[in-house]
Design an enzyme around this catalytic site. Structure first.
Site, PDB file in Angstrom:
ATOM      1  N   CYS A   1      -2.685  10.381  -9.110  1.00  0.00           N
ATOM      2  CA  CYS A   1      -2.619  11.455 -10.094  1.00  0.00           C
ATOM      3  C   CYS A   1      -1.533  11.206 -11.133  1.00  0.00           C
ATOM      4  O   CYS A   1      -1.728  11.482 -12.316  1.00  0.00           O
ATOM      5  CB  CYS A   1      -2.424  12.789  -9.389  1.00  0.00           C
ATOM      6  SG  CYS A   1      -3.879  13.247  -8.402  1.00  0.00           S
TER       7      CYS A   1
ATOM      8  N   HIS B   1      -9.032  14.954  -6.889  1.00  0.00           N
ATOM      9  CA  HIS B   1      -7.830  15.764  -6.714  1.00  0.00           C
ATOM     10  C   HIS B   1      -7.770  16.781  -7.840  1.00  0.00           C
ATOM     11  O   HIS B   1      -8.316  16.561  -8.931  1.00  0.00           O
ATOM     12  CB  HIS B   1      -6.587  14.883  -6.751  1.00  0.00           C
ATOM     13  CG  HIS B   1      -6.423  14.010  -5.557  1.00  0.00           C
ATOM     14  ND1 HIS B   1      -5.240  13.388  -5.265  1.00  0.00           N
ATOM     15  CD2 HIS B   1      -7.292  13.650  -4.574  1.00  0.00           C
ATOM     16  CE1 HIS B   1      -5.371  12.680  -4.153  1.00  0.00           C
ATOM     17  NE2 HIS B   1      -6.616  12.818  -3.718  1.00  0.00           N
TER      18      HIS B   1
ATOM     19  N   CYS C   1       0.384  12.671  -6.248  1.00  0.00           N
ATOM     20  CA  CYS C   1       0.359  11.349  -5.604  1.00  0.00           C
ATOM     21  C   CYS C   1       0.356  10.252  -6.676  1.00  0.00           C
ATOM     22  O   CYS C   1       0.286  10.530  -7.870  1.00  0.00           O
ATOM     23  CB  CYS C   1      -0.881  11.225  -4.724  1.00  0.00           C
ATOM     24  SG  CYS C   1      -2.437  11.116  -5.665  1.00  0.00           S
TER      25      CYS C   1
ATOM     26  N   GLU D   1      -5.462  17.574  -9.897  1.00  0.00           N
ATOM     27  CA  GLU D   1      -4.877  17.067 -11.142  1.00  0.00           C
ATOM     28  C   GLU D   1      -5.886  16.246 -11.943  1.00  0.00           C
ATOM     29  O   GLU D   1      -5.989  16.395 -13.158  1.00  0.00           O
ATOM     30  CB  GLU D   1      -3.658  16.176 -10.845  1.00  0.00           C
ATOM     31  CG  GLU D   1      -2.549  16.868 -10.077  1.00  0.00           C
ATOM     32  CD  GLU D   1      -2.617  16.667  -8.566  1.00  0.00           C
ATOM     33  OE1 GLU D   1      -1.549  16.515  -7.953  1.00  0.00           O
ATOM     34  OE2 GLU D   1      -3.732  16.663  -8.006  1.00  0.00           O
TER      35      GLU D   1
END
Length: 146
Positions: free
Chosen positions: A80, A47, A77, A49
């Site tokens: 993260c 992801h 999420c 992040e």
């Protein structure tokens, strides 16, 4: 958020969900930036992040990033947010809320949970319409292709 949006557009151009993230240090320096890349990297943890935090940690030479602010185009999420907790970021700034997977204000409120050993400030809704539109346009185009 400008740089996070640039990263999100790069993700969309690569066929990835358009999410971008930028980690900024206490002095305002860019420590790391990235866009979503789980498809391209074959990595479910890739992801925006996570990748931005990894780059920031590498630049600092430390997995802890106290005083850092993470800017991201969508509410993070659980995974993260967990990484942000481990990195000890000071602040999160996000664009659009994520009612399906958001772990900061939508589904969960992990950053303010007093049972955990670290908390961080959360500011949402920064350039929200632009961030949301980028995601909506991406998914509408995918639906049309199918």
């Amino acid at each position: 958020m400008d740089l996070a949006l640039v990263q999100a557009r790069k993700a969309a151009a690569a066929g990835e969900v358009p999410v971008g993230a930028v980690v900024v240090g206490e002095a305002g320096e860019i420590l790391g930036q990235a866009h979503n890349a789980p498809v391209g990297l074959g990595d479910p943890t890739a992801h925006a992040e996570i990748l931005a935090l990894r780059r920031a940690a590498a630049k600092k030479g430390n997995y802890r990033l106290p005083g850092a602010t993470l800017y991201v185009t969508i509410e993070p999420c659980l995974m993260c947010v967990g990484a942000m907790m481990q990195a000890r970021v000071k602040r999160l700034v996000f664009g659009a809320a994520d009612p399906k997977a958001g772990a900061c204000v939508s589904l969960y409120r992990i950053p303010e949970d007093r049972r955990l050993n670290h908390r961080f400030e959360v500011t949402g809704g920064v350039r929200e319409a632009e961030c949301r539109e980028l995601l909506q346009d991406f998914f509408q185009a995918r639906r049309r292709q199918k």
